[in-house]
Design a protein around this motif. Structure first.
Motif, mmCIF file in Angstrom:
data_model
loop_
_atom_site.group_PDB
_atom_site.id
_atom_site.type_symbol
_atom_site.label_atom_id
_atom_site.label_comp_id
_atom_site.label_asym_id
_atom_site.label_seq_id
_atom_site.Cartn_x
_atom_site.Cartn_y
_atom_site.Cartn_z
ATOM 1 N N PRO A 77 -23.336 15.307 -21.683
ATOM 2 C CA PRO A 77 -22.326 14.316 -21.280
ATOM 3 C C PRO A 77 -22.768 13.547 -20.035
ATOM 4 O O PRO A 77 -23.346 14.108 -19.103
ATOM 5 N N VAL A 78 -22.506 12.246 -20.042
ATOM 6 C CA VAL A 78 -22.800 11.389 -18.892
ATOM 7 C C VAL A 78 -21.466 10.844 -18.345
ATOM 8 O O VAL A 78 -20.705 10.189 -19.075
ATOM 9 N N LEU A 79 -21.196 11.127 -17.076
ATOM 10 C CA LEU A 79 -19.974 10.665 -16.424
ATOM 11 C C LEU A 79 -20.353 9.586 -15.411
ATOM 12 O O LEU A 79 -21.208 9.807 -14.549
ATOM 13 N N ALA A 80 -19.733 8.429 -15.534
ATOM 14 C CA ALA A 80 -20.000 7.331 -14.598
ATOM 15 C C ALA A 80 -18.912 7.312 -13.520
ATOM 16 O O ALA A 80 -17.717 7.269 -13.825
ATOM 17 N N VAL A 81 -19.296 7.363 -12.267
ATOM 18 C CA VAL A 81 -18.379 7.235 -11.135
ATOM 19 C C VAL A 81 -18.520 5.805 -10.625
ATOM 20 O O VAL A 81 -19.593 5.408 -10.157
ATOM 21 N N VAL A 82 -17.460 5.005 -10.765
ATOM 22 C CA VAL A 82 -17.519 3.586 -10.412
ATOM 23 C C VAL A 82 -16.751 3.330 -9.135
ATOM 24 O O VAL A 82 -15.650 3.864 -8.929
ATOM 25 N N ARG A 83 -17.331 2.525 -8.248
ATOM 26 C CA ARG A 83 -16.683 2.229 -6.969
ATOM 27 C C ARG A 83 -15.872 0.941 -7.085
ATOM 28 O O ARG A 83 -16.035 0.021 -6.311
ATOM 29 N N ASP A 84 -15.039 0.895 -8.073
ATOM 30 C CA ASP A 84 -14.200 -0.283 -8.276
ATOM 31 C C ASP A 84 -13.089 0.127 -9.224
ATOM 32 O O ASP A 84 -13.343 0.798 -10.222
ATOM 33 N N ALA A 85 -11.886 -0.249 -8.882
ATOM 34 C CA ALA A 85 -10.755 0.114 -9.735
ATOM 35 C C ALA A 85 -10.652 -0.777 -10.958
ATOM 36 O O ALA A 85 -9.833 -0.522 -11.846
ATOM 37 N N ASP A 86 -11.452 -1.829 -11.002
ATOM 38 C CA ASP A 86 -11.398 -2.745 -12.137
ATOM 39 C C ASP A 86 -11.860 -2.014 -13.389
ATOM 40 O O ASP A 86 -12.999 -1.521 -13.461
ATOM 41 N N PRO A 87 -10.984 -1.931 -14.394
ATOM 42 C CA PRO A 87 -11.378 -1.198 -15.621
ATOM 43 C C PRO A 87 -12.552 -1.838 -16.348
ATOM 44 O O PRO A 87 -13.240 -1.176 -17.125
#
Length: 604
Positions: A77-87
């Motif tokens: 599994p690859v989990l992306a942690v994004v620094r933006d609340a924009d979906p």
């Protein structure tokens, strides 16, 4: 550093503080690595539960890394942690290959919950690079190896392959395939096999692998290249063929022994109606004159000829169809149509299930023995016939002595001559028997001395005859030790039957492939019965020759591959045809020269 069996690791790509803090709140060990290549280095040593990629749309782009990791490691599994609340940012990460995404503000709890929900089936060295899950490979009985084509690096191997070579899986991963290949193989050779597999879809061949302890073992390998992302990989299914190789080695040893056998051996396919030959040894080729290309695919009927007994052939056929062994003697024919007596034995050969798969044939040339047997028969018939007749003459004259006094002297002369003939006949029979038991050696030598000495003997025993010799100083031929005996017999026969003052001439001439010795006289000519004896050595019970001498000539001459011919024209000329030297041993030369007239024919 390898994790313990009950531990697993999260690999985080990036250096976010929240990623580091994760390790204090969840069970898995969190390792932070700088990029995809670092993931590759780590994943060979640890049990990876998931990959975490920190993606900042305003910072260094991580979508390419997400795409690369999800392609190279599809089961992790690859989990992306994004620094933006924009979906939309999260959706871009999912489109790139992430299984899920989480924004940084909500990172702590959702990630912890996600990790705790993930299946506790760590990967790492069990399935490096996400090629095929190791648990799937382990379920396959055959040893399997997966490696990268460009680097030759082993990516994974199942338990069966590890057991075959004596390695732990962790030891194999990252090793070059060349390290587990036999020392005689090269990288170029392996690449050629892969190319062929790529062209055909798969390629099976024999190879040698090297175990951890250094022992090299023979294996059969089936290669199947495939592509994943930008990488080309190769799956190798490996089978230990040590036992098969040993059986094949034993078979080769037996084959060499069969090839070296002195008798002809053939093997026919019993699963096909016509029993086509699939093997013939060198002795069979020498015996019959048929090369391997002439024999394979044909049945043994190729040895049959005009005088081959049909009933005997049917007996052999019936035995083969009944899967029973059989043995017989039948007249067979070589490639040059020369007949020979074939002592043939056949035996069924069964496969592992007990079904007859082949028929073995054993062929032995027994022409000489058959000739000896015929010789004994001829001697017996001639002696019985002639002795009976001659003794009747003796008895008749003896009975007449008392009644006809005035003809006593004449009758006594007849008695004396008949007795002398009987003595001479028994001497020739003894000589012929000795020749049969000890035919002497066959060699290449000068025939002129043999002719000269035979002529001298005839002059001595028949002083009334004129005996001349016409020959070159030297002329070599393939001859037997007893040639002089045959030449003397011809000369004496001519001197005795050509008249009161016979002229006998020995002449020696050479042609392209033979040496001819002619014995000529000026007598009335030899009759057809005697000519038949000289030409073929055959004699019917009702037409016996006048003596054994001519049979002796045939026996000696044909024994070296020669033959005898006669012509009658103002006398008789008997020609002894001998092989001229042509290379090889004398026996081989005689064998090549032999013609149909010199071999045994069925008794009439």
């Amino acid at each position: 550093m390898s994790a313990d069996a009950d531990e697993w690791t999260v690999l985080a790509v990036g250096d976010a503080p929240s990623v580091r803090r994760l390790g204090s709140r969840v069970d898995p060990d969190v390792r932070v690595v700088s990029g995809a290549e670092a993931v590759r280095d780590e994943i060979a040593d640890v049990r990876v539960l998931c990959l975490v990629v920190v993606h900042d749309p305003d910072g260094p782009g991580r979508l390419g890394i997400i795409d690369d990791l999800s392609t190279r490691y599809p089961s992790v599994p690859v989990l992306a942690v994004v620094r933006d609340a924009d979906p939309r940012v999260g959706s871009a990460a999912v489109d790139a290959g992430a299984d899920e995404y989480v924004p940084t503000p909500a990172f702590d709890a959702p990630l912890e919950a996600l990790v705790e929900r993930l299946p506790r089936e760590p990967r790492g060295v069990e399935d490096p690079d996400g090629v095929v899950p190791a648990r799937f490979l382990d379920a396959i009985g055959d040893p399997i190896l997966v490696h990268e084509r460009a680097s030759d690096e082993i990516l994974t191997a199942n338990e069966a392959y590890c057991d075959l070579l004596g390695y732990d899986r962790a030891e194999l991963v990252g090793m070059p395939v060349s390290a587990v290949s036999g020392g005689q193989h090269t990288r170029a050779e392996a690449e050629a096999k892969i190319r062929r597999a790529a062209e055909a879809g798969a390629h099976t061949f024999e190879w040698t692998d090297r175990r951890k302890d250094g022992e090299e073992i023979p294996v059969e390998v089936t290669l199947s290249p495939f592509e994943t992302g930008d990488a080309e990989r190769v799956v190798a299914v490996v089978r230990d063929i040590t036992e098969r190789t040993a059986r094949r080695r034993d078979l080769r040893t037996m084959t060499r022994a069969v090839d070296a056998a002195s008798i002809g051996i053939t093997l026919a396919d019993a699963t096909v109606g016509d029993l086509p030959l699939v093997y013939a040894n060198e002795a069979f080729e020498r015996l019959t004159g048929y090369g391997e290309g002439d024999v394979l695919g044909r049945d043994c009927r190729l040895l049959a000829g005009p005088s081959t007994d049909v009933a005997t052939r049917e007996e052999i056929r019936a035995a083969v169809e009944a899967s029973e062994p059989a043995r017989t003697e039948l007249l067979s024919y070589r490639a040059d149509s020369t007949p020979f007596w074939n002592d043939l034995a056949v035996a069924p050969v069964t496969d592992e299930s007990g079904v007859v798969s082949h028929v073995a044939g054993f062929h032995r040339d027994v022409t000489m023995r058959k000739r000896r047997e015929r010789l004994v028969g001829v001697m017996s018939r001639v002696l019985r016939h002639n002795l009976r007749n001659e003794m009747n003459v003796v008895k008749g004259f003896a009975d007449s002595v008392d009644d006809v006094d005035e003809d006593v002297a004449t009758m006594a002369g007849y008695i004396s001559e008949t007795a002398a003939d009987l003595v001479d006949m028994t001497e020739k029979a003894r000589t012929l028997e000795a020749a049969m038991r000890n035919p002497g050696e066959v060699s290449v030598r000068d025939v002129v001395p043999e002719v000269t000495r035979a002529a001298a003997t005839v002059r001595s025993s028949h002083p009334e005859a004129s005996v001349d010799v016409e020959a070159p100083e030297r002329l070599d031929a393939v001859v037997a030790d007893r040639l002089r005996l045959a030449l003397r017999e011809l000369g004496e026969n001519a001197a005795e039957h050509a008249g009161p003052e016979p002229d006998v001439t020995y002449s020696v001439v050479e042609t392209s492939d033979e040496v001819a010795i002619r014995v000529s006289d000026d007598g009335p000519g030899i009759d057809d019965t005697e000519r038949q004896v000289l030409r073929t050595g055959s004699e019917s019970p009702l037409e016996h020759g006048q003596g054994i001498g001519l049979w002796l000539v045939n026996w000696i001459v044909t024994g070296v591959g020669g033959f005898v011919t006669t012509t009658v024209d103002d006398g008789t000329t008997v020609t002894v045809h001998l092989p001229a030297p042509s290379g090889g041993s004398a026996d081989e030369q005689a064998y090549r020269y032999r013609q149909a007239a010199i071999t045994a024919q069925p008794d009439q």
